[in-house]
Design an enzyme around this catalytic site. Structure first.
Site, mmCIF file in Angstrom:
data_model
loop_
_atom_site.group_PDB
_atom_site.id
_atom_site.type_symbol
_atom_site.label_atom_id
_atom_site.label_comp_id
_atom_site.label_asym_id
_atom_site.label_seq_id
_atom_site.Cartn_x
_atom_site.Cartn_y
_atom_site.Cartn_z
ATOM 1 N N GLU A 248 0.885 -1.174 0.000
ATOM 2 C CA GLU A 248 0.000 0.000 0.000
ATOM 3 C C GLU A 248 0.919 1.219 0.000
ATOM 4 O O GLU A 248 1.478 1.581 1.037
ATOM 5 C CB GLU A 248 -0.885 0.000 1.258
ATOM 6 C CG GLU A 248 -1.742 -1.243 1.429
ATOM 7 C CD GLU A 248 -2.879 -1.343 0.421
ATOM 8 O OE1 GLU A 248 -3.293 -0.297 -0.120
ATOM 9 O OE2 GLU A 248 -3.330 -2.476 0.164
ATOM 10 N N CYS A 282 -2.055 9.539 2.409
ATOM 11 C CA CYS A 282 -1.691 9.036 1.081
ATOM 12 C C CYS A 282 -2.719 9.410 0.021
ATOM 13 O O CYS A 282 -2.449 9.268 -1.159
ATOM 14 C CB CYS A 282 -1.501 7.530 1.148
ATOM 15 S SG CYS A 282 -2.769 6.743 2.130
HETATM 16 P P1 NDP Z 1 8.332 5.073 4.724
HETATM 17 O O1 NDP Z 1 8.257 4.284 3.471
HETATM 18 O O2 NDP Z 1 9.482 5.969 4.945
HETATM 19 O O3 NDP Z 1 8.309 4.080 5.994
HETATM 20 C C1 NDP Z 1 7.281 3.153 6.172
HETATM 21 C C2 NDP Z 1 7.784 2.017 7.053
HETATM 22 O O4 NDP Z 1 8.815 1.321 6.384
HETATM 23 C C3 NDP Z 1 8.370 2.484 8.376
HETATM 24 O O5 NDP Z 1 8.049 1.572 9.384
HETATM 25 C C4 NDP Z 1 9.868 2.456 8.071
HETATM 26 O O6 NDP Z 1 10.675 2.342 9.203
HETATM 27 C C5 NDP Z 1 9.951 1.206 7.224
HETATM 28 N N1 NDP Z 1 11.158 1.102 6.415
HETATM 29 C C6 NDP Z 1 11.972 2.086 5.966
HETATM 30 N N2 NDP Z 1 13.004 1.561 5.251
HETATM 31 C C7 NDP Z 1 12.814 0.212 5.254
HETATM 32 C C8 NDP Z 1 13.526 -0.877 4.700
HETATM 33 N N3 NDP Z 1 14.629 -0.714 3.985
HETATM 34 N N4 NDP Z 1 13.049 -2.119 4.909
HETATM 35 C C9 NDP Z 1 11.911 -2.324 5.615
HETATM 36 N N5 NDP Z 1 11.207 -1.330 6.171
HETATM 37 C C10 NDP Z 1 11.638 -0.079 5.988
HETATM 38 O O7 NDP Z 1 6.941 5.861 4.828
HETATM 39 P P2 NDP Z 1 6.476 6.951 5.889
HETATM 40 O O8 NDP Z 1 6.412 6.359 7.257
HETATM 41 O O9 NDP Z 1 7.245 8.198 5.684
HETATM 42 O O10 NDP Z 1 4.955 7.154 5.424
HETATM 43 C C11 NDP Z 1 4.592 7.946 4.367
HETATM 44 C C12 NDP Z 1 4.386 7.153 3.099
HETATM 45 O O11 NDP Z 1 3.417 6.143 3.308
HETATM 46 C C13 NDP Z 1 3.834 8.009 1.975
HETATM 47 O O12 NDP Z 1 4.472 7.663 0.777
HETATM 48 C C14 NDP Z 1 2.366 7.613 1.931
HETATM 49 O O13 NDP Z 1 1.727 7.841 0.715
HETATM 50 C C15 NDP Z 1 2.447 6.175 2.269
HETATM 51 N N6 NDP Z 1 1.161 5.709 2.742
HETATM 52 C C16 NDP Z 1 0.393 4.890 1.945
HETATM 53 C C17 NDP Z 1 -0.861 4.490 2.362
HETATM 54 C C18 NDP Z 1 -1.696 3.544 1.555
HETATM 55 O O14 NDP Z 1 -2.628 2.959 2.124
HETATM 56 N N7 NDP Z 1 -1.445 3.368 0.280
HETATM 57 C C19 NDP Z 1 -1.427 4.970 3.624
HETATM 58 C C20 NDP Z 1 -0.527 5.807 4.382
HETATM 59 C C21 NDP Z 1 0.709 6.152 3.947
HETATM 60 P P3 NDP Z 1 11.309 3.662 9.890
HETATM 61 O O15 NDP Z 1 10.158 4.455 10.354
HETATM 62 O O16 NDP Z 1 12.118 3.086 10.971
HETATM 63 O O17 NDP Z 1 12.104 4.354 8.825
#
Ligand code: NDP
Length: 475
Positions: A248, A282
């Protein structure tokens, strides 16, 4: 609970030496300290989930009871959870309360769906030579679900993974976003109180590049469910091989305001949807394609309606636009607006940053290659893009690599249906912004916005396997 939180593994609270400071996103002071998982705790959490899954197959009715109890407890603890979301995510309190209400719904629907998991009859006897056979399918749990969640809905997007995963009979290992882990840990406590047996839910905190990376490489996790950016989603896809993966991801949501639109309705709706929670959802409307004949009127009404938006302290009940998640993110938004201006765009309101706060911003005279248009802006910034011809408009907005949800305002049914058939998105909302969502609906994107749908009924399909049973009968 005090403001020190530990990992939740095998029904126990596990303290580690390394701590993560979780900031109050408005004041930037430390709100809580959370233990961070090392490789050892990640391994323990997965092992525990595996053991719990193998030894504790709960009946569908038991799963229903636990999820339903969790729902009731959440309703009773609404204030505690709303405050937690407000503090760690910087979400204005009214919106944080709405998130809790929605999470209650997500739990309720997950509980109900636990009782509806079923397969189908397969008419194998219709195949020549198979006349003596009968067949049907059953749905079985996938095993261990590895869930990785983003910062912006620290409760509801977590519940969208845990609820269906448990409803389907799986065990879960959850890694919440590092910016917002506290709400997930409170949720684990709530599930414990609801009677969830130890080991079926484990919460491990730590960065994506360590904890997240380790989870991706552990073959004991059979299904991954990730919500977050397309950039990280791609990495996970590349690392999880042939395992199941639900993605997502992001979006730069388009909303069309057609010449036959109710301009007042469109302007007042978008004046809130474009900026609430500082544009950090999002499906926040980002690209507003407005018919040239009504652009001036729409723009004037939009900016007028924005005057009522209260910007500031998220604990104030009237606040609509709070802080951005980090100062770096606010600086990035500022930089993108600056770049657009340098390339000829016109900032008609906003564009100002003060620390973590970024003012609601409307930009015109943009081009499709500006980052405020073609990338996911994830900030309180919308661009108004005039069009003459609906076909050309739809072609242009479909050039985006994303396709989560979009919207169209029009009183013309033909136009609405034409858009519904031609805009490349997972969901098109007619006469509302792209931001409409209730938790039972199928929700998910196409193209770089991901694959797989959320909404408990739909997640359960991905979090179960369909197994075929064939009977070879003697008569
Ligand atoms: P990120 O992609 O930065 O992070 C999401 C999660 O992934 C966090 O728990 C993060 O950990 C983890 N993560 C980061 N790097 C890695 C890796 N290499 N391997 C595994 N996990 C990893 O997103 P944000 O938290 O900044 O959220 C915003 C984004 O989420 C936007 O792009 C938004 O559009 C999307 N989103 C999509 C939705 C949907 O339903 N389609 C709903 C809500 C948001 P850590 O925090 O420790 O970096």
């Amino acid at each position: 609970m005090s403001n020190n939180f530990d990992l939740y593994i095998n029904g126990k609270w596990v303290t580690t030496n390394e701590k993560l400071d979780v900031l109050n996103k408005y004041t930037q002071g430390v709100y809580a300290q959370v233990s961070k998982a090392s490789e050892r705790e990640v391994d323990q959490a997965i092992e525990t989930a595996e053991n719990a899954y193998k030894t504790m197959q709960l009946s569908p009715y038991k799963r229903y009871e636990i999820l339903n109890k969790a729902k009731e407890l959440l309703r009773a603890k609404k204030a505690e959870f709303a405050e937690s979301i407000m503090m760690e995510a910087g979400k204005p309190i009214k919106q944080a309360q709405t998130e809790v209400d929605r999470s209650i719904q997500t739990l309720e629907v997950s509980a109900e769906e636990a009782k509806r998991i079923s397969g189908t009859g397969i008419p194998v006897e219709a195949a020549p030579g198979s006349e003596n056979r009968m067949a049907f399918t059953i749905r079985v749990p996938v095993g261990i679900v590895g869930a990785i969640t983003p910062f912006n809905f620290p409760l509801n997007l977590v519940v969208h993974k845990i609820g269906p995963a448990l409803a389907a009979g799986n065990a879960v290992v959850l890694k919440p976003a590092s910016a917002t882990p506290v709400t997930s840990l409170r949720l684990a406590k709530l599930f414990e109180e609801a009677g969830l047996p130890a080991g079926l839910l484990n919460v491990i905190v730590g960065s994506g590049s360590t904890v997240g990376q380790q989870m991706q490489q552990d073959k004991r996790i059979s299904t991954y469910t990730f919500t977050g950016s397309a950039e990280v989603g791609l990495k996970i896809k590349q690392n999880t091989g042939l395992n199941k993966l639900i993605l997502e991801l992001g979006n730069n949501s388009p909303v069309i305001v057609d010449k036959d639109a109710d301009v007042d309705k469109a302007a007042t709706t978008l004046a809130v949807a474009g900026f609430s929670y500082a544009g950090q959802t999002c499906i926040t409307p980002q690209r507003l394609y407005v018919h040239a004949s009504i652009k001036a009127k729409f723009q004037e009404k939009l900016v007028a309606a924005m005057k009522d938006l209260k910007v500031g302290d998220p604990s104030d009940e009237d606040t609509v636009v709070g802080p951005m998640i980090t100062e770096d993110d606010a600086k990035r938004a500022e930089q993108w607006v600056k770049e657009a201006k340098q390339a000829g765009a016109n900032v008609i309101t906003g564009g100002k940053r003060q620390g973590v706060m970024f003012s609601p911003t409307v930009i015109t005279d943009v081009t499709k290659d500006m980052r405020v248009v073609c990338d996911e802006v994830f900030a309180p910034i919308v661009s108004i893009i005039p069009y003459q011809d609906l076909d050309a408009c739809i072609n242009e907005l479909n050039e985006s690599p994303y396709g989560l949800q979009g919207g169209i305002f029009t009183e013309n049914l033909d136009t609405a249906f034409y858009a519904a058939k031609n805009v490349q998105v997972g969901g098109l909302i007619i006469n509302d912004s792209s931001q409409y969502r209730v938790d039972l609906m199928p929700y998910g994107g196409v193209k770089d916005s991901g694959s797989g749908k959320e909404g408990p009924k739909y997640s359960i399909e991905d979090m179960t396997e369909e197994r075929l049973i064939v009977l070879n009968l003697n008569k």
